[in-house]
Design an enzyme around this catalytic site. Structure first.
Site, PDB file in Angstrom:
ATOM      1  N   ASN A  48       0.858  -1.191   0.000  1.00 20.24           N
ATOM      2  CA  ASN A  48       0.000   0.000   0.000  1.00 20.24           C
ATOM      3  C   ASN A  48       0.890   1.235   0.000  1.00 20.24           C
ATOM      4  O   ASN A  48       1.490   1.569   1.023  1.00 20.24           O
ATOM      5  CB  ASN A  48      -0.890  -0.027   1.255  1.00 20.24           C
ATOM      6  N   TRP A  49       0.957   1.901  -1.142  1.00 20.94           N
ATOM      7  CA  TRP A  49       1.847   3.068  -1.250  1.00 20.94           C
ATOM      8  C   TRP A  49       1.255   4.307  -0.580  1.00 20.94           C
ATOM      9  O   TRP A  49       1.937   5.316  -0.446  1.00 20.94           O
ATOM     10  CB  TRP A  49       2.143   3.365  -2.723  1.00 20.94           C
ATOM     11  N   LYS A  50      -0.008   4.277  -0.208  1.00 16.37           N
ATOM     12  CA  LYS A  50      -0.673   5.462   0.362  1.00 16.37           C
ATOM     13  C   LYS A  50      -0.467   6.652  -0.596  1.00 16.37           C
ATOM     14  O   LYS A  50      -0.446   6.448  -1.797  1.00 16.37           O
ATOM     15  CB  LYS A  50      -0.151   5.756   1.766  1.00 16.37           C
ATOM     16  N   HIS A  91      -9.351   0.934   5.549  1.00 21.95           N
ATOM     17  CA  HIS A  91      -8.010   1.178   6.102  1.00 21.95           C
ATOM     18  C   HIS A  91      -8.142   2.154   7.275  1.00 21.95           C
ATOM     19  O   HIS A  91      -8.936   3.093   7.232  1.00 21.95           O
ATOM     20  CB  HIS A  91      -7.084   1.759   5.030  1.00 21.95           C
ATOM     21  N   GLU A 141      -4.760  -5.118  10.952  1.00 24.49           N
ATOM     22  CA  GLU A 141      -3.727  -4.095  11.073  1.00 24.49           C
ATOM     23  C   GLU A 141      -3.925  -3.332  12.374  1.00 24.49           C
ATOM     24  O   GLU A 141      -4.722  -2.377  12.424  1.00 24.49           O
ATOM     25  CB  GLU A 141      -3.831  -3.103   9.914  1.00 24.49           C
ATOM     26  N   GLY A 172       2.835   2.268  10.481  1.00 28.22           N
ATOM     27  CA  GLY A 172       3.726   3.415  10.252  1.00 28.22           C
ATOM     28  C   GLY A 172       4.503   3.835  11.482  1.00 28.22           C
ATOM     29  O   GLY A 172       5.102   4.913  11.493  1.00 28.22           O
ATOM     30  N   SER A 180       3.901  -2.177  10.112  1.00 29.35           N
ATOM     31  CA  SER A 180       5.363  -2.164  10.202  1.00 29.35           C
ATOM     32  C   SER A 180       5.998  -3.502   9.839  1.00 29.35           C
ATOM     33  O   SER A 180       7.022  -3.888  10.412  1.00 29.35           O
ATOM     34  CB  SER A 180       5.813  -1.686  11.585  1.00 29.35           C
ATOM     35  N   GLY A 231       3.022  -1.185   4.184  1.00 29.22           N
ATOM     36  CA  GLY A 231       3.003   0.237   3.840  1.00 29.22           C
ATOM     37  C   GLY A 231       4.405   0.725   3.515  1.00 29.22           C
ATOM     38  O   GLY A 231       4.895   0.587   2.403  1.00 29.22           O
ATOM     39  N   GLY A 232       5.087   1.276   4.530  1.00 32.99           N
ATOM     40  CA  GLY A 232       6.396   1.906   4.325  1.00 32.99           C
ATOM     41  C   GLY A 232       7.382   1.047   3.547  1.00 32.99           C
ATOM     42  O   GLY A 232       8.043   1.537   2.617  1.00 32.99           O
TER      43      GLY A 232
HETATM   44  C1  PEP Z   1      -0.543   0.075   6.007  1.00 28.44           C
HETATM   45  O1  PEP Z   1      -0.636   1.249   5.708  1.00 28.44           O
HETATM   46  O2  PEP Z   1      -1.453  -0.687   5.676  1.00 28.44           O
HETATM   47  C2  PEP Z   1       0.642  -0.368   6.734  1.00 28.44           C
HETATM   48  C3  PEP Z   1       0.657  -1.573   7.209  1.00 28.44           C
HETATM   49  O3  PEP Z   1       1.667   0.545   6.870  1.00 28.44           O
HETATM   50  P1  PEP Z   1       3.129   0.246   7.510  1.00 28.44           P
HETATM   51  O4  PEP Z   1       3.627  -1.049   6.907  1.00 28.44           O
HETATM   52  O5  PEP Z   1       3.965   1.408   7.099  1.00 28.44           O
HETATM   53  O6  PEP Z   1       2.937   0.129   8.972  1.00 28.44           O
END
Ligand code: PEP
Length: 249
Positions: free
Chosen positions: A9-11, A94, A166, A172, A211, A232-233
């Site tokens: 997920n690039w957001k 989300h 999540e 994040g 994360s 995400g990141g």
């Molecule tokens: C997400 O946005 O779905 C996510 C899991 O972000 P991150 O991996 O950065 O925590």
């Protein structure tokens, strides 16, 4: 056997260059047999991503969709439009959308129905805040979010939903749930689903998100109820995302 899925997920991040870099890296990458991979870029990159990812195993996902097919809804994008770009998955619920854009369980349900109506695979995101976890309310919150949507669906619709657990406090923040914490909640989601339909519950794909990175993915993904990751990141770095995919074998 459930097909593992690693979804990035690039957001509101990424660039045309990053799309190209993923296309080139994944065209040559060796990935575990049967692994499904998806990238959820911002809408403006969908067309270039479709071209760059042709010939790679990467499917496309959308980060949200409007519940309607068309109409006077400035700034919104419908599921039908996404399908024109070859999109296969859509995130719904989300935590950033629930919190920053005040999406309620009802709205999440409407978006999920819209995804199903055009044959997109909805990835329903659920998770508790730190405050809720500290108050011992994790299961109550997560099962309410899951139950609100799943209990309203027909069995055939339920079978097409992927659920991503999540924990909000892990998104994040660099603070990952331990494999045991994640497994405990994800087993409870599967058990809850089994109360409707045991066969469907054992086939349902559950992703962990929060994360996840190249260093912790293998241990998380080895848990019995974790069938993949929503990343995400770490999905913004080609090498890290590739390493996560490779640890899903
Ligand atoms: C997400 O946005 O779905 C996510 C899991 O972000 P991150 O991996 O950065 O925590």
């Amino acid at each position: 056997m459930r097909t593992p899925l690693i979804a990035g997920n690039w957001k509101m991040n990424g660039s045309a260059d990053l799309v190209g870099a993923f296309g080139r890296a994944f065209a040559e990458a060796e990935l575990p047999d049967g692994l499904e991979v998806a990238i959820f870029p911002p809408f403006p990159y969908l067309e270039s991503a479709r071209r760059a990812f042709a010939g790679t195993p990467i499917d496309l996902g959308a980060q949200t969709l409007n519940p309607l097919h068309s109409g006077a809804h400035t700034g919104e994008v419908s599921g039908r439009m996404l399908c024109e770009f070859g999109v296969r998955y859509a995130l719904v619920g989300h935590s950033e959308r629930r919190q920053l854009y005040r999406e309620s369980d009802e709205q999440v349900y409407d978006r999920l129905l819209a995804a199903l109506s055009v044959d997109l695979v909805p990835v329903l995101c659920v998770g508790e805040t730190l405050e809720e976890r500290d108050a011992g309310r994790t299961m109550e919150v997560v099962l309410r979010q899951v139950g609100f949507v799943m209990s309203r669906l027909e069995p055939e619709q339920r079978s097409r939903v992927v659920i991503a657990y999540e924990p909000v406090w892990a998104i994040g923040t660099g603070r990952t749930a331990t494999p045991e914490q994640a497994q405990e909640v994800m087993a409870a989601i599967r058990d809850y689903q089994a109360s409707f339909d045991a066969e469907l519950a054992s086939a349902m794909r559950l992703l962990y998100g929060g994360s996840m990175n190249a260093g912790n993915a293998a241990e998380l993904l080895s848990q019995p109820d974790i069938d993949g990751g929503l990343v995400g990141g770490a999905s913004l770095k080609v090498d890290d995302f590739l390493a996560i995919c490779q640890s899903a074998g």
